[in-house]
Each structure stands twice: as structure tokens, then as C-alpha cells.
Motif scaffolding. Structure first.
Motif, PDB file in Angstrom:
ATOM      1  N   MET A  46      26.068  22.727  38.024  1.00 36.36           N
ATOM      2  CA  MET A  46      25.313  22.408  36.805  1.00 36.36           C
ATOM      3  C   MET A  46      24.985  20.919  36.780  1.00 36.36           C
ATOM      4  SD  MET A  46      26.401  23.088  32.833  1.00 36.36           S
ATOM      5  CE  MET A  46      25.304  22.650  31.490  1.00 36.36           C
ATOM      6  N   GLU A  47      23.742  20.597  36.487  1.00 38.72           N
ATOM      7  CA  GLU A  47      23.299  19.209  36.481  1.00 38.72           C
ATOM      8  C   GLU A  47      23.915  18.460  35.306  1.00 38.72           C
ATOM      9  OE1 GLU A  47      19.192  16.838  37.437  1.00 38.72           O
ATOM     10  OE2 GLU A  47      19.063  18.765  36.418  1.00 38.72           O
ATOM     11  N   GLN A  48      24.300  17.195  35.554  1.00 37.80           N
ATOM     12  CA  GLN A  48      24.904  16.378  34.520  1.00 37.80           C
ATOM     13  C   GLN A  48      23.917  16.158  33.378  1.00 37.80           C
ATOM     14  OE1 GLN A  48      25.851  12.450  35.847  1.00 37.80           O
ATOM     15  NE2 GLN A  48      26.909  11.875  33.962  1.00 37.80           N
ATOM     16  N   GLU A  49      24.462  16.158  32.156  1.00 35.56           N
ATOM     17  CA  GLU A  49      23.614  15.925  30.989  1.00 35.56           C
ATOM     18  C   GLU A  49      23.117  14.484  31.004  1.00 35.56           C
ATOM     19  OE1 GLU A  49      23.813  17.545  26.525  1.00 35.56           O
ATOM     20  OE2 GLU A  49      25.400  16.114  27.001  1.00 35.56           O
ATOM     21  N   LEU A  50      21.843  14.322  30.785  1.00 38.36           N
ATOM     22  CA  LEU A  50      21.198  13.014  30.840  1.00 38.36           C
ATOM     23  C   LEU A  50      21.282  12.348  29.480  1.00 38.36           C
ATOM     24  CD1 LEU A  50      19.358  10.965  32.353  1.00 38.36           C
ATOM     25  CD2 LEU A  50      17.402  12.295  31.523  1.00 38.36           C
ATOM     26  N   ARG A  51      21.937  11.175  29.426  1.00 42.12           N
ATOM     27  CA  ARG A  51      21.977  10.401  28.193  1.00 42.12           C
ATOM     28  C   ARG A  51      20.705   9.570  28.108  1.00 42.12           C
ATOM     29  NH1 ARG A  51      27.156   9.410  30.032  1.00 42.12           N
ATOM     30  NH2 ARG A  51      26.675   7.208  30.427  1.00 42.12           N
ATOM     31  N   LEU A  52      19.917   9.854  27.088  1.00 38.90           N
ATOM     32  CA  LEU A  52      18.571   9.300  26.990  1.00 38.90           C
ATOM     33  C   LEU A  52      18.409   8.526  25.685  1.00 38.90           C
ATOM     34  CD1 LEU A  52      15.568   9.203  27.972  1.00 38.90           C
ATOM     35  CD2 LEU A  52      15.264  11.404  26.791  1.00 38.90           C
ATOM     36  N   LEU A  53      17.981   7.276  25.773  1.00 42.48           N
ATOM     37  CA  LEU A  53      17.695   6.462  24.596  1.00 42.48           C
ATOM     38  C   LEU A  53      16.184   6.254  24.524  1.00 42.48           C
ATOM     39  CD1 LEU A  53      18.557   4.748  22.180  1.00 42.48           C
ATOM     40  CD2 LEU A  53      18.902   2.820  23.760  1.00 42.48           C
ATOM     41  N   ILE A  54      15.595   6.642  23.358  1.00 42.38           N
ATOM     42  CA  ILE A  54      14.142   6.561  23.195  1.00 42.38           C
ATOM     43  C   ILE A  54      13.820   5.564  22.088  1.00 42.38           C
ATOM     44  CG2 ILE A  54      12.041   7.831  22.655  1.00 42.38           C
ATOM     45  CD1 ILE A  54      13.392  10.358  23.609  1.00 42.38           C
ATOM     46  N   LEU A  55      13.020   4.565  22.417  1.00 43.65           N
ATOM     47  CA  LEU A  55      12.513   3.608  21.425  1.00 43.65           C
ATOM     48  C   LEU A  55      11.107   4.075  21.034  1.00 43.65           C
ATOM     49  CD1 LEU A  55      12.800   0.966  19.852  1.00 43.65           C
ATOM     50  CD2 LEU A  55      11.901  -0.243  21.863  1.00 43.65           C
ATOM     51  N   GLU A  56      11.025   4.672  19.865  1.00 41.81           N
ATOM     52  CA  GLU A  56       9.765   5.291  19.424  1.00 41.81           C
ATOM     53  C   GLU A  56       9.776   5.405  17.906  1.00 41.81           C
ATOM     54  OE1 GLU A  56       6.460   6.482  18.896  1.00 41.81           O
ATOM     55  OE2 GLU A  56       6.749   6.782  21.071  1.00 41.81           O
ATOM     56  N   ASP A  57       8.660   4.975  17.265  1.00 44.74           N
ATOM     57  CA  ASP A  57       8.608   5.021  15.797  1.00 44.74           C
ATOM     58  C   ASP A  57       8.096   6.356  15.277  1.00 44.74           C
ATOM     59  OD1 ASP A  57       6.137   4.302  16.973  1.00 44.74           O
ATOM     60  OD2 ASP A  57       5.381   3.661  15.026  1.00 44.74           O
ATOM     61  N   VAL A  58       7.584   7.205  16.129  1.00 43.39           N
ATOM     62  CA  VAL A  58       7.081   8.513  15.700  1.00 43.39           C
ATOM     63  C   VAL A  58       8.007   9.590  16.262  1.00 43.39           C
ATOM     64  CG1 VAL A  58       5.140  10.123  15.709  1.00 43.39           C
ATOM     65  CG2 VAL A  58       4.722   7.639  15.665  1.00 43.39           C
ATOM     66  N   ALA A  59       8.699  10.310  15.384  1.00 49.63           N
ATOM     67  CA  ALA A  59       9.673  11.295  15.815  1.00 49.63           C
ATOM     68  C   ALA A  59       9.048  12.381  16.678  1.00 49.63           C
ATOM     69  CB  ALA A  59      10.363  11.915  14.590  1.00 49.63           C
ATOM     70  N   ALA A  60       7.843  12.822  16.323  1.00 47.60           N
ATOM     71  CA  ALA A  60       7.195  13.901  17.067  1.00 47.60           C
ATOM     72  C   ALA A  60       6.910  13.484  18.501  1.00 47.60           C
ATOM     73  CB  ALA A  60       5.909  14.319  16.360  1.00 47.60           C
ATOM     74  N   GLU A  61       6.553  12.208  18.697  1.00 45.65           N
ATOM     75  CA  GLU A  61       6.279  11.724  20.049  1.00 45.65           C
ATOM     76  C   GLU A  61       7.541  11.758  20.903  1.00 45.65           C
ATOM     77  OE1 GLU A  61       3.442  11.082  21.216  1.00 45.65           O
ATOM     78  OE2 GLU A  61       2.104  10.564  19.562  1.00 45.65           O
ATOM     79  N   ALA A  62       8.668  11.396  20.297  1.00 50.57           N
ATOM     80  CA  ALA A  62       9.935  11.437  21.016  1.00 50.57           C
ATOM     81  C   ALA A  62      10.288  12.868  21.409  1.00 50.57           C
ATOM     82  CB  ALA A  62      11.042  10.832  20.166  1.00 50.57           C
ATOM     83  N   GLU A  63      10.083  13.810  20.485  1.00 54.64           N
ATOM     84  CA  GLU A  63      10.389  15.203  20.771  1.00 54.64           C
ATOM     85  C   GLU A  63       9.521  15.745  21.897  1.00 54.64           C
ATOM     86  OE1 GLU A  63      10.008  17.245  17.095  1.00 54.64           O
ATOM     87  OE2 GLU A  63      11.775  16.298  16.201  1.00 54.64           O
ATOM     88  N   LEU A  64       8.276  15.339  21.942  1.00 56.49           N
ATOM     89  CA  LEU A  64       7.404  15.768  23.030  1.00 56.49           C
ATOM     90  C   LEU A  64       7.905  15.262  24.383  1.00 56.49           C
ATOM     91  CD1 LEU A  64       3.855  15.272  21.435  1.00 56.49           C
ATOM     92  CD2 LEU A  64       4.962  17.445  22.027  1.00 56.49           C
TER      93      LEU A  64
END
Length: 427
Positions: A1-19
Motif C-alpha cells: 500500500m502506498e504511503q499517505e501523502l501529506r499535502l499542504l495547499i496554499l489556496e484562497d479558494v476551497a473549491a480549487e484546492a479540492e480539485l
């Protein structure tokens, strides 16, 4: 199983981050992610989350991607940084890559995000592996220099205490260990004590004392040096926080900032007589190559201890009488000559007195030589008490002794001092 990727997103629009996250999941990447949109939140999550990778928009209302890139470069330089933006132009993208970003992806082409992230992670892993290899080579180079320095000391130094102190100093200064120390066992009492120490905790050298029994253990648990002595094998702990059960001196090591330790037995005729121990401040320092070098250091120190012991025995028999431990005639005459030269021209007298034990031959003939030897030893002990040590005493032969009396105003005063109590108080 692939290791879970810890991801930090700098984004002011929540929908863009979800995409962006959905695009990564579609590429087969399992993500744990956080979204932030200002500098304060970004700094906090960077420190707390320790992300594997950072995705950032280029322009935000209260923050900007280039500032975020600078923060990552300063605080987490090994973390890949990718711009995901719809407004970044070619010139800005080139500038971002020059400043340390690993890639940029346009928001209208998120299909490229998954491959870009995978490539960035692979390159980061490759850089870490290369850095670790370089650090390991540098580390082993320092240990090899330490080994060379200690080998030189073994050849050069003839005093045991000085040699052990120098070996520990080199291990600390050149080998870059938090501390290094040598423990030796008293063969009569079976008490192990610190014989030399360099680095952190040198003021605790006197505390390093414990009895060595058949098991090598004590009520407080087994120490690393105790284990090495008990087994005659190198004892290595690469992370002291992972050691289960009671472990003697563990609290002391933790206070000194020690995270790993290796204790190598010092062997004479295959019998442990002590240990050479080094301690590091980071877990995982003590690899197989390094341990082998430490074992070579211990083998060389063991050889030196055995050689110096035999050399001391030869020197002792050459200059000192083995029955009484007092100087023989040659050494006594050398000392007397130095005293006469040092006090030449002074008003104080240097007086040499010779005397013998009456009827010692009759004692040997009637009671046996062993009784006569005990009488000679008794007189030698009494003279030590009266003269405060061995330096100005000699056992010439048989029952003949000699002594030097210093700091007397006249010859008569020296004779009076000797005649008052030549065999110590109460004898």
C-alpha cells in the motif's frame, strides 16, 4: 500500500484546492491534506504537519506564492514546492523555478499535476539518499581519522592513564561523539570505574562505578558497559529511547543528550578488563562500518594495556625490590645524587642513613625464610609510615635499608630524628 501523502495547499479558494486533491487521487495518490490561505496558517502547518510536498497558488489576496516559496526554502528546504496557478506567466514561472520551485502546473491542465507530484517526490527522495550517503562518507572519514589518531597515540604514549585520556579526547574531538569514556575493572574488588572521559558528562566520571558480578547486572538493570563486560562482545544501542525494561544510567544518558551508544570490551588474554564506550547525539549513527572501526580502536587499546602492564612489571623489577616495593640500590643512589645537587650550597643538610635488621640470618635459619621476609616487610612498612612514603627509602639487600633525611638544619638534628623513632609510632 502506498504511503499517505501529506499535502499542504496554499489556496484562497476551497473549491480549487479540492480539485487539485481529486486530480492527485485520480492519479493514484492517497492524500492527507490541509488548506491555508495566509502566512500565519502556512507557517503553523509547515511546522506541525511536516508535509511531503507543498502546492501553492501564485497570487492570493493576503499572501503570495513567492513569499511562501522563500519560507519553505528557509524552514523546510527538502520539501518540494509546486505552483498550481491560473495566472502565472512564463517569465514568472521561470523566476519561480530559479528560486527553488520544482515545477508549475496550470489550473486548466490538472491532469499533469499527478505526474509532476510523483516526479518531485522521487527527485526529493533521490536527493535525500544522496545527502545521507555523503553524510555517511563524511562520518566514516571522521571515524577513520579518529582511528588513525588513536593508533598514533598508542605508539607514542607510554603512560596508561595519559593514553586512555588521549584516546577519549580524540574520539570526542575528531570522531565527533558527544562523549567517549573508558571503564576499567579492578581485578581484586571487581569494581568497574571510569578511568578516562572526554566530552559531555566529564564531571560525572566519578559516578561511573558498579560491581561486576557473574551476570554483569545489578538491581537497577544492566548497563551497556556491563553487557559488554559480561558477554565479551560489543554492545550497541542505536536509539536509547527504544530500549525496553530497566536500563542502568539511562536517565544520565538522556540528560546528556545522548541517543545512541556503543560499548566495546577491552580484552587481555580473551578476558574483559574494561570497555571503550562512545555515545552519539543522533539515533542511527552507529552503522556496521563504524562499529568495526570502534572494535579496531578497542583492540589496539587492549594491546597497549597489555604491553604497558608488562613494561611496568619489567620496569618495577629493574628499579624496585619486589618484596618491599622500595627502591633498589641503583635507583636510591640516583635519587640521592639529585637531592644533593638540588640542595647544594644551602644551609639545610641532606643526610643518608643506612641500617640493618639484627640477627635476620638467625630468624631465617630457625623460623624459615618466609618469617624473615615478613620481618623485612614489617620494617619496610614502618619506615614508610615514618618517612611519609617510598621516595627517600631503599631496601639494599637482605636486612639492609637506607633512607634520606631532608630539610634538617644540621647533621645532628637528622640523626636525632632517625634515632627518636626509626620504625614509626608505637613500634
Amino acid at each position: 500500500m502506498e504511503q499517505e501523502l501529506r499535502l499542504l495547499i496554499l489556496e484562497d479558494v476551497a473549491a480549487e484546492a479540492e480539485l487539485a486533491v481529486r486530480a492527485l487521487e485520480a492519479a493514484g495518490l492517497n492524500c492527507e491534506w490541509r488548506r491555508v490561505e495566509n502566512e500565519t496558517g502556512f507557517r503553523v502547518e509547515l511546522r506541525m504537519m511536516r508535509p511531503h510536498i507543498v502546492l501553492s497558488d501564485f497570487t492570493l489576496p493576503r499572501f503570495d506564492g513567492m513569499s511562501a516559496l522563500a519560507i519553505v526554502a528557509a524552514e523546510a528546504p527538502e520539501t518540494p514546492f509546486i505552483f498550481v496557478s491560473g495566472t502565472i506567466g512564463e517569465e514568472r514561472a521561470i523566476e519561480a523555478l530559479k528560486q527553488g520551485a520544482v515545477d508549475y502546473v496550470l489550473k486548466d491542465n490538472l491532469a499533469r499535476l499527478g505526474p509532476a507530484v510523483r516526479r518531485a517526490l522521487e527527485e526529493a527522495a533521490s536527493r535525500r539518499a544522496r545527502r545521507h550517503a555523503e553524510e555517511r562518507v563524511a562520518r566514516l572519514t571522521r571515524v577513520l581519522q579518529m582511528l588513525s589518531g588513536i593508533n598514533t597515540a598508542v605508539v607514542r604514549i607510554r603512560d596508561r592513564a595519559e593514553l586512555l585520556e588521549e584516546a577519549c579526547r580524540i574520539a570526542h574531538a575528531v570522531g565527533n561523539y558527544v562523549c567517549a569514556f573508558v571503564v576499567l575493572i579492578d581485578p581484586h574488588t571487581r569494581i568497574a570505574r571510569g578511568a578516562a572521559w572526554a566530552g559531555a558528562g566529564v564531571d560525572r566520571k566519578a559516578e561511573l562505578s558498579y560491581r561486576v558480578d557473574d551476570s554483569g547486572r545489578s538491581e537497577q538493570g544492566e548497563s551497556m558497559t556491563g553487557r559488554a563486560v559480561r558477554t565479551g562482545q560489543t554492545a550497541v544501542c542505536d536509539d536509547i529511547t527504544q530500549v525496553p525494561g530497566p536500563w542502568r544510567f539511562a536517565d544520565t544518558l538522556a540528560v546528556l543528550g545522548i541517543r545512541c551508544i556503543a560499548s566495546v570490551p577491552l580484552l587481555i588474554d580473551e578476558t574483559p578488563v574494561g570497555t571503550f564506550t562512545v555515545a552519539g547525539g543522533e539515533p542511527g549513527m552507529l552503522g556496521e562500518e563504524e562499529v568495526r572501526m570502534l572494535q579496531e580502536v578497542a583492540a589496539n587499546l587492549s594491546f597497549a594495556l597489555q604491553y604497558l602492564h608488562k613494561e611496568d612489571a619489567v620496569r618495577f623489577l629493574s628499579y624496585f625490590d619486589p618484596l618491599t616495593g622500595l627502591a633498589k640500590r641503583g635507583l636510591f643512589c640516583e635519587r640521592l645524587a639529585r637531592a644533593l645537587g638540588r640542595h647544594a650550597g644551602e644551609s639545610q643538610e641532606v643526610v643518608a642513613v643506612a641500617f640493618d635488621i639484627e640477627r635476620l640470618g638467625a630468624i631465617n635459619d630457625s623460623l624459615g625464610r618466609h618469617v624473615g621476609d615478613r620481618v623485612v616487610q614489617f620494617v619496610a612498612d614502618a619506615l614508610r609510615r615514618n618517612f611519609g612514603g617510598n621516595e627517600w627509602l631503599a631496601h639494599l639487600e637482605g636486612g639492609n635499608f637506607a633512607a634520606v633525611v631532608l630539610d634538617c638544619a644540621s647533621y645532628e638534628e637528622a640523626v636525632r630524628l632517625v634515632n627518636e623513632n626509626p620504625y614509626g609510632n608505637g613500634t
